[in-house]
Design an enzyme around this catalytic site. Sequence first.
Site, PDB file in Angstrom:
ATOM      1  N   ARG A   1       0.823  -1.214   0.000  1.00 15.32           N
ATOM      2  CA  ARG A   1       0.000   0.000   0.000  1.00 15.32           C
ATOM      3  C   ARG A   1       0.855   1.262   0.000  1.00 15.32           C
ATOM      4  O   ARG A   1       0.398   2.340  -0.376  1.00 15.32           O
ATOM      5  CB  ARG A   1      -0.936   0.009   1.216  1.00 15.32           C
TER       6      ARG A   1
ATOM      7  N   THR B   1      -4.308  -5.716   1.552  1.00 11.04           N
ATOM      8  CA  THR B   1      -3.124  -4.889   1.734  1.00 11.04           C
ATOM      9  C   THR B   1      -3.088  -4.387   3.166  1.00 11.04           C
ATOM     10  O   THR B   1      -4.017  -4.617   3.942  1.00 11.04           O
ATOM     11  CB  THR B   1      -3.104  -3.710   0.754  1.00 11.04           C
ATOM     12  N   CYS B   2      -2.010  -3.697   3.521  1.00 13.48           N
ATOM     13  CA  CYS B   2      -1.856  -3.206   4.890  1.00 13.48           C
ATOM     14  C   CYS B   2      -2.703  -1.958   5.122  1.00 13.48           C
ATOM     15  O   CYS B   2      -2.979  -1.195   4.201  1.00 13.48           O
ATOM     16  CB  CYS B   2      -0.399  -2.870   5.170  1.00 13.48           C
ATOM     17  N   THR B   3      -3.068  -1.741   6.367  1.00 16.83           N
ATOM     18  CA  THR B   3      -3.789  -0.542   6.779  1.00 16.83           C
ATOM     19  C   THR B   3      -3.530  -0.303   8.260  1.00 16.83           C
ATOM     20  O   THR B   3      -3.291  -1.273   8.999  1.00 16.83           O
ATOM     21  CB  THR B   3      -5.318  -0.688   6.492  1.00 16.83           C
TER      22      THR B   3
END
Length: 247
Positions: free
Chosen positions: A146, A213-215
């Site tokens: 991301r 994805t990352c967050t």
Amino acid sequence: MAASTDHDERAGADAAADEPASRRRGTGRIALAVSVFGELLITAGLVLGLFVVYSLWWTNVVADRAADKQSDKVRDHWLDRGPGSLDTKNGIGFLHVPAMKNGEVLVKKGTSTKVLNGGVAGYYTDPVKSALPQDEKGNFALAAHRDGHGAKFHNIDKIKKGDPVVFETKDDWYVYKVFSVLPETSKYNVKVLGAVPKQSGVKKAGRYITLTTCTPVYTSRYRYVVWGELERVEKVDNARTPPAELR
């Protein structure tokens, strides 16, 4: 008596003269220490700034260049071979998500840092084995960075229910429609990658696609998840005319 007084006065004067000099030396040492500390802070700030530039900009430049070369290699390879099953050697195809406004994204096998740092998306082989688009049932589960290293899923939060997600192979266009979004979940939650991802609201097997994805942005604390379901498959024509969703 007068001599003693004169002596005392001279001693007092000498002490008075010595005291400011000592104080000045102490003040000078403190000023020097503050100056050195300030310079160290400036240097540390510059180093940190350069690291941020490297992480958030230069790694994108390098990854995009590498991804472009890989993409060209895949498309050249497609020209040299006839119809057949997906070739997993260099990349199986290209992901198109108009809502993310990031063009085409090459998809390769695996989700290791080494793979994703190349500015591509990868399909899971561990801890869950992803289905592939041509499979009759299953979940085509993908991951990408991301931020940094191409940041191919940086705008994943722009995807809404009803948006199209298209996967392009040499012979087919797989057109999916987003039906569920999970803005935050544990990075250890592998159930979202399952053949029947129940957290998305589905209860039976189908042909799904999952983007992860990352967050939040610039962290890797949680995972952001988007699910889509296959609506149709279109054959690729000689002009490689994209489906309506991409025009």
